[in-house]
Design a protein around this motif. Sequence first.
Motif, PDB file in Angstrom:
ATOM      1  N   ASN A 134      46.242  27.922  78.259  1.00 51.99           N
ATOM      2  CA  ASN A 134      46.919  26.639  78.126  1.00 51.99           C
ATOM      3  C   ASN A 134      45.931  26.590  76.530  1.00 51.99           C
ATOM      4  OD1 ASN A 134      48.174  25.812  79.908  1.00 51.99           O
ATOM      5  ND2 ASN A 134      46.477  26.439  81.562  1.00 51.99           N
ATOM      6  N   GLN A 135      45.498  27.005  76.317  1.00 50.76           N
ATOM      7  CA  GLN A 135      44.563  26.901  75.035  1.00 50.76           C
ATOM      8  C   GLN A 135      45.133  27.082  73.945  1.00 50.76           C
ATOM      9  OE1 GLN A 135      41.023  30.203  75.375  1.00 50.76           O
ATOM     10  NE2 GLN A 135      40.072  28.995  73.465  1.00 50.76           N
ATOM     11  N   LEU A 136      46.198  27.841  73.847  1.00 51.84           N
ATOM     12  CA  LEU A 136      47.290  28.044  72.772  1.00 51.84           C
ATOM     13  C   LEU A 136      47.753  26.399  72.499  1.00 51.84           C
ATOM     14  CD1 LEU A 136      48.276  31.900  72.645  1.00 51.84           C
ATOM     15  CD2 LEU A 136      46.206  31.180  71.491  1.00 51.84           C
ATOM     16  N   VAL A 137      48.788  26.224  73.643  1.00 57.01           N
ATOM     17  CA  VAL A 137      49.586  24.645  73.864  1.00 57.01           C
ATOM     18  C   VAL A 137      48.396  24.203  73.557  1.00 57.01           C
ATOM     19  CG1 VAL A 137      50.398  23.640  75.458  1.00 57.01           C
ATOM     20  CG2 VAL A 137      50.640  26.086  75.714  1.00 57.01           C
ATOM     21  N   THR A 163      49.369  39.748  72.690  1.00 56.68           N
ATOM     22  CA  THR A 163      48.921  38.492  71.072  1.00 56.68           C
ATOM     23  C   THR A 163      50.770  37.828  70.831  1.00 56.68           C
ATOM     24  OG1 THR A 163      47.132  39.092  70.185  1.00 56.68           O
ATOM     25  CG2 THR A 163      48.548  36.942  69.459  1.00 56.68           C
ATOM     26  N   TYR A 164      51.803  38.297  70.621  1.00 55.76           N
ATOM     27  CA  TYR A 164      52.802  38.561  70.722  1.00 55.76           C
ATOM     28  C   TYR A 164      53.438  37.383  72.157  1.00 55.76           C
ATOM     29  CZ  TYR A 164      58.169  37.756  71.181  1.00 55.76           C
ATOM     30  OH  TYR A 164      59.299  37.640  71.198  1.00 55.76           O
ATOM     31  N   ALA A 170      52.532  30.347  75.075  1.00 56.56           N
ATOM     32  CA  ALA A 170      52.292  29.075  74.169  1.00 56.56           C
ATOM     33  C   ALA A 170      52.924  27.524  74.100  1.00 56.56           C
ATOM     34  CB  ALA A 170      50.924  28.923  73.783  1.00 56.56           C
ATOM     35  N   VAL A 171      53.970  28.935  72.831  1.00 57.28           N
ATOM     36  CA  VAL A 171      55.260  28.112  71.908  1.00 57.28           C
ATOM     37  C   VAL A 171      56.589  27.607  73.140  1.00 57.28           C
ATOM     38  CG1 VAL A 171      57.405  28.244  70.765  1.00 57.28           C
ATOM     39  CG2 VAL A 171      54.920  29.191  69.949  1.00 57.28           C
ATOM     40  N   GLN A 172      57.218  28.013  73.955  1.00 58.59           N
ATOM     41  CA  GLN A 172      57.537  27.619  74.947  1.00 58.59           C
ATOM     42  C   GLN A 172      57.219  26.290  76.136  1.00 58.59           C
ATOM     43  OE1 GLN A 172      59.170  31.392  76.761  1.00 58.59           O
ATOM     44  NE2 GLN A 172      60.295  31.813  75.036  1.00 58.59           N
ATOM     45  N   PRO A 177      58.937  22.451  67.746  1.00 52.80           N
ATOM     46  CA  PRO A 177      60.083  23.301  67.460  1.00 52.80           C
ATOM     47  C   PRO A 177      59.776  23.896  66.419  1.00 52.80           C
ATOM     48  CG  PRO A 177      59.660  21.086  66.694  1.00 52.80           C
ATOM     49  CD  PRO A 177      59.170  20.599  67.920  1.00 52.80           C
ATOM     50  N   ILE A 178      59.111  24.884  66.735  1.00 49.81           N
ATOM     51  CA  ILE A 178      58.085  25.918  66.266  1.00 49.81           C
ATOM     52  C   ILE A 178      58.770  27.554  66.138  1.00 49.81           C
ATOM     53  CG2 ILE A 178      56.251  27.274  65.577  1.00 49.81           C
ATOM     54  CD1 ILE A 178      54.710  25.331  67.732  1.00 49.81           C
ATOM     55  N   GLU A 179      58.688  27.906  64.994  1.00 51.99           N
ATOM     56  CA  GLU A 179      59.599  29.244  64.623  1.00 51.99           C
ATOM     57  C   GLU A 179      58.875  30.359  64.581  1.00 51.99           C
ATOM     58  OE1 GLU A 179      62.402  30.850  61.032  1.00 51.99           O
ATOM     59  OE2 GLU A 179      61.361  29.410  60.110  1.00 51.99           O
TER      60      GLU A 179
END
Length: 257
Positions: A134-137, A163-164, A170-172, A177-179
């Motif tokens: 959530n912090q990364l989001v 980390t990956y 978080a990206v999902q 729309p992040i590469e």
Amino acid sequence: MNKYYQKIKQRLLLKSRIIYLWWLYKKSKAIASNQKSAIVFAPHQDDETLGCGGTIALKCEQGVPLDVVFLTDGRASYAEYPQICPDQLVQTRQQEAIAALKSLGVPPSAIYFLGKPDGGLSHLSAREREETVNQLVQLLRDRQPQEVYVPYKQDVHPDHKETYALVQAAVQKSNLPIEVLQYPVWTRWVPHQLDFKSVELANVYRLPINNVINKKIKALEAYQSQYSSIIPGIEPILPPGFMQCFFSPYEIFFKAS
């Protein structure tokens, strides 16, 4: 016996060098620096420069918005040596990171230290993991990057793999729309451990960093706690020749298939 193991080590290093050249000239596709805003996520202070310091410098030279996020505090790199104070090491590594990133063009205001336990990302409780995601989001939604850079998902160190996984989750969850581009660190040093049947080998890219290689080298020199002896009689945490392995005029990235 020492000579025997030295020969084995030399053969493995030679094999690693050959595999890297195979990645570079036979498998990878050329890409160019772009104007996409980015966040670089690094498990430890130095991974960002080792894996994509040239990329960071190129984007900063072009005035592209870029942030760097360190997930762990870096205190465990000399955990087996009680004479090295972990709290002092945390401060040292943060100062080194700020200095390194300054060489690449990143201001302190664009650097984030999340302070998670070094060596412990894969041991977070379910609640701690959810809080970290959530912090990364929140960072992603605040900064709205078009690209994120993370360690290669098969990188040898558990913190790199996790980390990956955390950033990917978080990206999902962000629905942005992040590469996602993956940079190898320990896999760059020991690529013979890579699964050569991996479909990811069809999605390897190389970015030339000739114009900023001196900036990358200068940035890496800031991480003295990792490549030089900080206390007499204690060997540096990084093996001999490790830093020089990243003085290549190219950086390698994996993209999702």
